[in-house]
Design a protein around this motif. Structure first.
Motif, PDB file in Angstrom:
ATOM      1  N   PRO A  44     145.497  -8.317  48.215  1.00 26.36           N
ATOM      2  CA  PRO A  44     145.452  -9.650  47.620  1.00 26.36           C
ATOM      3  C   PRO A  44     145.296 -10.715  48.703  1.00 26.36           C
ATOM      4  CG  PRO A  44     147.709  -8.854  47.706  1.00 26.36           C
ATOM      5  CD  PRO A  44     146.849  -7.740  48.197  1.00 26.36           C
ATOM      6  N   PRO A  45     144.667 -11.863  48.370  1.00 26.53           N
ATOM      7  CA  PRO A  45     144.475 -12.915  49.358  1.00 26.53           C
ATOM      8  C   PRO A  45     145.825 -13.393  49.894  1.00 26.53           C
ATOM      9  CG  PRO A  45     143.252 -13.360  47.348  1.00 26.53           C
ATOM     10  CD  PRO A  45     144.179 -12.220  47.046  1.00 26.53           C
ATOM     11  N   LEU A  46     145.810 -13.926  51.110  1.00 22.94           N
ATOM     12  CA  LEU A  46     147.070 -14.291  51.765  1.00 22.94           C
ATOM     13  C   LEU A  46     147.676 -15.554  51.149  1.00 22.94           C
ATOM     14  CD1 LEU A  46     145.871 -13.564  55.403  1.00 22.94           C
ATOM     15  CD2 LEU A  46     147.235 -12.099  53.926  1.00 22.94           C
ATOM     16  N   GLY A  47     146.837 -16.524  50.823  1.00 22.15           N
ATOM     17  CA  GLY A  47     147.328 -17.747  50.157  1.00 22.15           C
ATOM     18  C   GLY A  47     148.329 -18.533  50.986  1.00 22.15           C
ATOM     19  N   THR A  48     148.212 -18.449  52.312  1.00 20.20           N
ATOM     20  CA  THR A  48     149.227 -19.094  53.146  1.00 20.20           C
ATOM     21  C   THR A  48     148.886 -20.523  53.560  1.00 20.20           C
ATOM     22  OG1 THR A  48     148.193 -17.946  54.994  1.00 20.20           O
ATOM     23  CG2 THR A  48     150.251 -17.010  54.154  1.00 20.20           C
ATOM     24  N   CYS A  49     147.589 -20.842  53.740  1.00 18.69           N
ATOM     25  CA  CYS A  49     147.288 -22.144  54.353  1.00 18.69           C
ATOM     26  C   CYS A  49     147.139 -23.269  53.330  1.00 18.69           C
ATOM     27  CB  CYS A  49     146.048 -22.059  55.246  1.00 18.69           C
ATOM     28  SG  CYS A  49     144.474 -21.966  54.367  1.00 18.69           S
ATOM     29  N   ARG A  50     146.802 -22.960  52.115  1.00 13.14           N
ATOM     30  CA  ARG A  50     146.648 -23.920  50.994  1.00 13.14           C
ATOM     31  C   ARG A  50     145.506 -24.918  51.188  1.00 13.14           C
ATOM     32  NH1 ARG A  50     149.481 -20.553  48.078  1.00 13.14           N
ATOM     33  NH2 ARG A  50     149.933 -21.987  46.380  1.00 13.14           N
ATOM     34  N   ILE A  51     144.635 -24.660  52.155  1.00 10.57           N
ATOM     35  CA  ILE A  51     143.532 -25.611  52.355  1.00 10.57           C
ATOM     36  C   ILE A  51     142.497 -25.486  51.240  1.00 10.57           C
ATOM     37  CG2 ILE A  51     141.608 -26.170  53.956  1.00 10.57           C
ATOM     38  CD1 ILE A  51     143.731 -25.323  56.140  1.00 10.57           C
ATOM     39  N   CYS A  52     142.501 -24.323  50.572  1.00 12.80           N
ATOM     40  CA  CYS A  52     141.538 -24.141  49.482  1.00 12.80           C
ATOM     41  C   CYS A  52     142.074 -24.742  48.173  1.00 12.80           C
ATOM     42  CB  CYS A  52     141.241 -22.662  49.298  1.00 12.80           C
ATOM     43  SG  CYS A  52     142.680 -21.703  48.834  1.00 12.80           S
ATOM     44  N   THR A  53     142.941 -25.739  48.277  1.00 11.71           N
ATOM     45  CA  THR A  53     143.507 -26.371  47.072  1.00 11.71           C
ATOM     46  C   THR A  53     142.390 -26.905  46.169  1.00 11.71           C
ATOM     47  OG1 THR A  53     145.558 -26.924  48.175  1.00 11.71           O
ATOM     48  CG2 THR A  53     144.984 -28.268  46.276  1.00 11.71           C
ATOM     49  N   GLY A  63     142.715 -21.931  45.604  1.00  7.93           N
ATOM     50  CA  GLY A  63     141.533 -21.236  45.091  1.00  7.93           C
ATOM     51  C   GLY A  63     141.524 -19.757  45.430  1.00  7.93           C
ATOM     52  N   CYS A  64     142.062 -19.361  46.591  1.00  8.70           N
ATOM     53  CA  CYS A  64     141.956 -17.952  47.005  1.00  8.70           C
ATOM     54  C   CYS A  64     142.873 -17.049  46.184  1.00  8.70           C
ATOM     55  CB  CYS A  64     142.212 -17.794  48.502  1.00  8.70           C
ATOM     56  SG  CYS A  64     143.925 -17.981  48.986  1.00  8.70           S
ATOM     57  N   THR A  65     143.940 -17.618  45.597  1.00  7.12           N
ATOM     58  CA  THR A  65     144.865 -16.767  44.831  1.00  7.12           C
ATOM     59  C   THR A  65     144.617 -16.867  43.314  1.00  7.12           C
ATOM     60  OG1 THR A  65     146.472 -18.560  44.851  1.00  7.12           O
ATOM     61  CG2 THR A  65     146.742 -16.883  46.539  1.00  7.12           C
ATOM     62  N   THR A  66     143.568 -17.613  42.927  1.00  7.02           N
ATOM     63  CA  THR A  66     143.305 -17.793  41.497  1.00  7.02           C
ATOM     64  C   THR A  66     142.058 -17.021  41.083  1.00  7.02           C
ATOM     65  OG1 THR A  66     144.205 -20.014  41.690  1.00  7.02           O
ATOM     66  CG2 THR A  66     142.952 -19.540  39.681  1.00  7.02           C
ATOM     67  N   LYS A  67     142.231 -16.089  40.151  1.00 11.17           N
ATOM     68  CA  LYS A  67     141.079 -15.297  39.704  1.00 11.17           C
ATOM     69  C   LYS A  67     140.311 -16.032  38.615  1.00 11.17           C
ATOM     70  CE  LYS A  67     142.323 -10.828  41.227  1.00 11.17           C
ATOM     71  NZ  LYS A  67     142.829  -9.526  40.982  1.00 11.17           N
ATOM     72  N   VAL A  68     139.010 -15.817  38.589  1.00 16.12           N
ATOM     73  CA  VAL A  68     138.177 -16.503  37.588  1.00 16.12           C
ATOM     74  C   VAL A  68     138.452 -15.933  36.185  1.00 16.12           C
ATOM     75  CG1 VAL A  68     136.332 -17.068  39.202  1.00 16.12           C
ATOM     76  CG2 VAL A  68     136.252 -14.893  37.982  1.00 16.12           C
ATOM     77  N   TYR A  69     138.314 -16.777  35.179  1.00 14.47           N
ATOM     78  CA  TYR A  69     138.419 -16.307  33.791  1.00 14.47           C
ATOM     79  C   TYR A  69     137.459 -17.117  32.922  1.00 14.47           C
ATOM     80  CZ  TYR A  69     141.747 -20.241  33.658  1.00 14.47           C
ATOM     81  OH  TYR A  69     142.336 -21.465  33.784  1.00 14.47           O
ATOM     82  N   GLU A  70     137.125 -16.565  31.808  1.00 13.27           N
ATOM     83  CA  GLU A  70     136.139 -17.180  30.920  1.00 13.27           C
ATOM     84  C   GLU A  70     136.576 -18.608  30.532  1.00 13.27           C
ATOM     85  OE1 GLU A  70     133.191 -15.925  30.028  1.00 13.27           O
ATOM     86  OE2 GLU A  70     132.742 -17.641  28.732  1.00 13.27           O
ATOM     87  N   GLY A  71     135.643 -19.555  30.676  1.00 10.00           N
ATOM     88  CA  GLY A  71     135.900 -20.926  30.237  1.00 10.00           C
ATOM     89  C   GLY A  71     136.664 -21.767  31.247  1.00 10.00           C
ATOM     90  N   MET A  72     136.934 -21.227  32.420  1.00 10.18           N
ATOM     91  CA  MET A  72     137.711 -21.944  33.443  1.00 10.18           C
ATOM     92  C   MET A  72     136.980 -23.214  33.877  1.00 10.18           C
ATOM     93  SD  MET A  72     138.438 -20.107  37.025  1.00 10.18           S
ATOM     94  CE  MET A  72     140.103 -19.956  37.535  1.00 10.18           C
ATOM     95  N   ASN A  73     137.733 -24.308  34.003  1.00  9.12           N
ATOM     96  CA  ASN A  73     137.115 -25.567  34.432  1.00  9.12           C
ATOM     97  C   ASN A  73     137.714 -25.957  35.788  1.00  9.12           C
ATOM     98  OD1 ASN A  73     135.759 -27.919  34.582  1.00  9.12           O
ATOM     99  ND2 ASN A  73     136.876 -28.967  32.952  1.00  9.12           N
ATOM    100  N   VAL A  74     136.870 -25.916  36.817  1.00  9.11           N
ATOM    101  CA  VAL A  74     137.370 -26.079  38.186  1.00  9.11           C
ATOM    102  C   VAL A  74     136.797 -27.334  38.844  1.00  9.11           C
ATOM    103  CG1 VAL A  74     137.613 -24.901  40.408  1.00  9.11           C
ATOM    104  CG2 VAL A  74     137.230 -23.557  38.351  1.00  9.11           C
ATOM    105  N   GLU A  75     137.657 -28.020  39.542  1.00  4.73           N
ATOM    106  CA  GLU A  75     137.180 -29.131  40.381  1.00  4.73           C
ATOM    107  C   GLU A  75     137.458 -28.727  41.808  1.00  4.73           C
ATOM    108  OE1 GLU A  75     137.750 -33.633  39.586  1.00  4.73           O
ATOM    109  OE2 GLU A  75     139.374 -32.549  38.589  1.00  4.73           O
TER     110      GLU A  75
END
Ligand code: SF4
Ligand code: SF4
Length: 422
Positions: A44-53, A63-75
């Motif tokens: 699993p991704p490390l998710g330590t730096c949080r720069i991919c917020t 973003g690195c710890t969140t898996k895609v799912y149908e209908g997801m709305n991302v900014e």
């Protein structure tokens, strides 16, 4: 084959493979979400730096710890998210000891490059100047934990041939540190040791004898990057007296190199003299302000009480204050004394130094001598600074370009090559 899922990123529709995390899914579609801990699709991704917020369905998450799912709305690139990411990087810069001009990783450093990409010239947070010991005990590696951002890449990825950890986290909370197991480190091949240095996104893991092996121009990030467009938000309110603007300059705790660079503008000096006259400055040896100035250029940080007085006077007497060079922006080389108690610094300089005669020297102390401060302070921790010109020293043409653009109320753009603090 698994059905693709439909997601929206910054208002555009994408079809992505199920099970992917957002950083990888975005990358596959040509979108960049910056990160310092995520690499090679670690699972699993490390998710330590949080720069991919990012923002997912209105909620802020990594973003690195969140898996895609149908209908997801991302900014991923709203002004708030860009500012959050910038703040996280600024905190990392302020928390560790990041003296890029003297760092072995400079030019190859992922964090430094992200700083450039995000247009960071200064941290809005006060510098901590951490005092962890630098571990030189291994024959091959050096560990500069004061630069470590605790991303965990080395802990997860660097193993011996028999699967043992070479790096581990010790202690907890704010005291967490990464440490090398020297016995296991000795089992690594030279290539594996070099790999450990390369995956570290900063200059915390160093292999002795292999740093500084690439000349300027050939390092990982020397040629990349875009032009930055910097908005000169603070503008002058008038057009100078008869088109002539007044500039004052000073050198606080610095080496005078930035002033030498300022004088190195060759023929542009003729353009400069068409629109600029110097007031208080070591350039013309005018010691006192004779009038209010349009711009004050500050070299060096604050190491003693006199530096603070001068800086505050510049703030009062100049409409726009520009910090130029690393020392004024983050303390620079003089701030390296911040890791050592002041008393020890003074004893080393005046009592035990190589040139001191044992038993006869004293630490100078007189009412006429400015009082040395507990540490060296970047200028923005003392007064408000309007603009920053990074570099050690900044390039002569770059200094002039910024000064001219500010004086003429022009927005200016600087190239990646100019926007450097290494
Ligand atoms: S090059 Fe990287 S690790 Fe080195 S001081 Fe700069 S930001 Fe820190
Ligand atoms: S030493 Fe480098 S790779 Fe290891 S945790 Fe620190 S920053 Fe990350």
């Amino acid at each position: 084959m698994n059905k693709l899922v439909n997601i929206t990123i910054d208002g555009k529709q994408y079809e992505v493979k199920p099970g992917k995390n957002l950083v990888d899914a975005a990358k596959e579609n040509g979108l960049f979400i910056p990160t310092l801990c995520h690499f090679r699709e670690v699972n699993p991704p490390l998710g330590t730096c949080r720069i991919c917020t990012v923002s997912v369905d209105g909620k802020t998450t990594s973003g690195c710890t969140t898996k895609v799912y149908e209908g997801m709305n991302v900014e991923i690139n709203s002004p708030e998210l860009l500012n959050t990411r910038k703040a996280i990087i600024e905190m990392l810069f302020a928390e560790g000891n990041h003296f890029c001009p003297s760092c072995e990783k400079s030019g190859n450093c992922d964090m430094q490059n992200l700083g450039y990409e995000m247009g960071i010239t200064v941290s809005r947070f006060p510098h901590v100047y951490s005092k962890n010991l630098v571990d030189f005990t291994s024959n091959r590696m050096a560990m500069e934990t004061n630069r470590c951002i605790l991303c965990k890449r080395c802990v997860e990825d660097v193993k011996t041939y028999d699967g043992k950890d070479v790096f581990s986290f010790v202690k907890r909370g704010v005291k967490t540190r990464v440490q090398i197991d020297h016995e296991e480190e000795a089992k690594l091949t030279d290539t594996e040791a070099k790999h450990a240095m390369d995956i570290c996104p900063v200059g915390a893991i160093l292999v002795k004898g292999t740093t500084h092996y690439q000349p300027f121009g050939h390092r990982k990030y020397d040629n990349g990057g875009k032009t930055k467009h910097i908005n000169t938000s603070k503008k002058l309110k008038h057009n100078g007296d008869n088109g002539i603007f007044t500039v004052a300059t000073t050198s606080l705790a610095g080496c005078f190199g930035c002033h030498m660079s300022l004088l190195d503008i060759d023929l542009s000096i003729l353009d400069m003299l068409d629109i600029v006259e110097f007031n208080k400055s070591p350039i013309n040896d005018i010691k006192k302000f004779t009038k209010r100035c349009d711009i004050g250029l500050i070299e060096g940080g604050c190491a003693n009480s006199e530096n603070i007085e001068v800086l505050k006077e510049f703030r009062k007497k100049c409409d726009i204050l520009i910090a130029f060079g690393e020392c004024s922006i983050m303390g620079g080389i003089p701030a390296m004394r911040n890791f050592v108690p002041l008393e020890e610094c003074l004893e080393e300089a005046y009592i035990h130094g190589l040139t001191s005669e044992i038993g006869t020297n004293t630490i100078p102390n007189h009412e006429d001598i400015p009082k040395i401060l507990d540490r060296v302070y970047p200028c923005n921790e003392i007064v408000k600074i309007d603009h920053y010109i990074p570099g050690c020293p900044p390039d002569a043409q770059h200094i002039w370009k910024v000064v001219k653009n500010v004086l003429l109320n022009e927005d200016y753009s600087i190239t990646h090559e100019e926007f450097k603090y290494d």
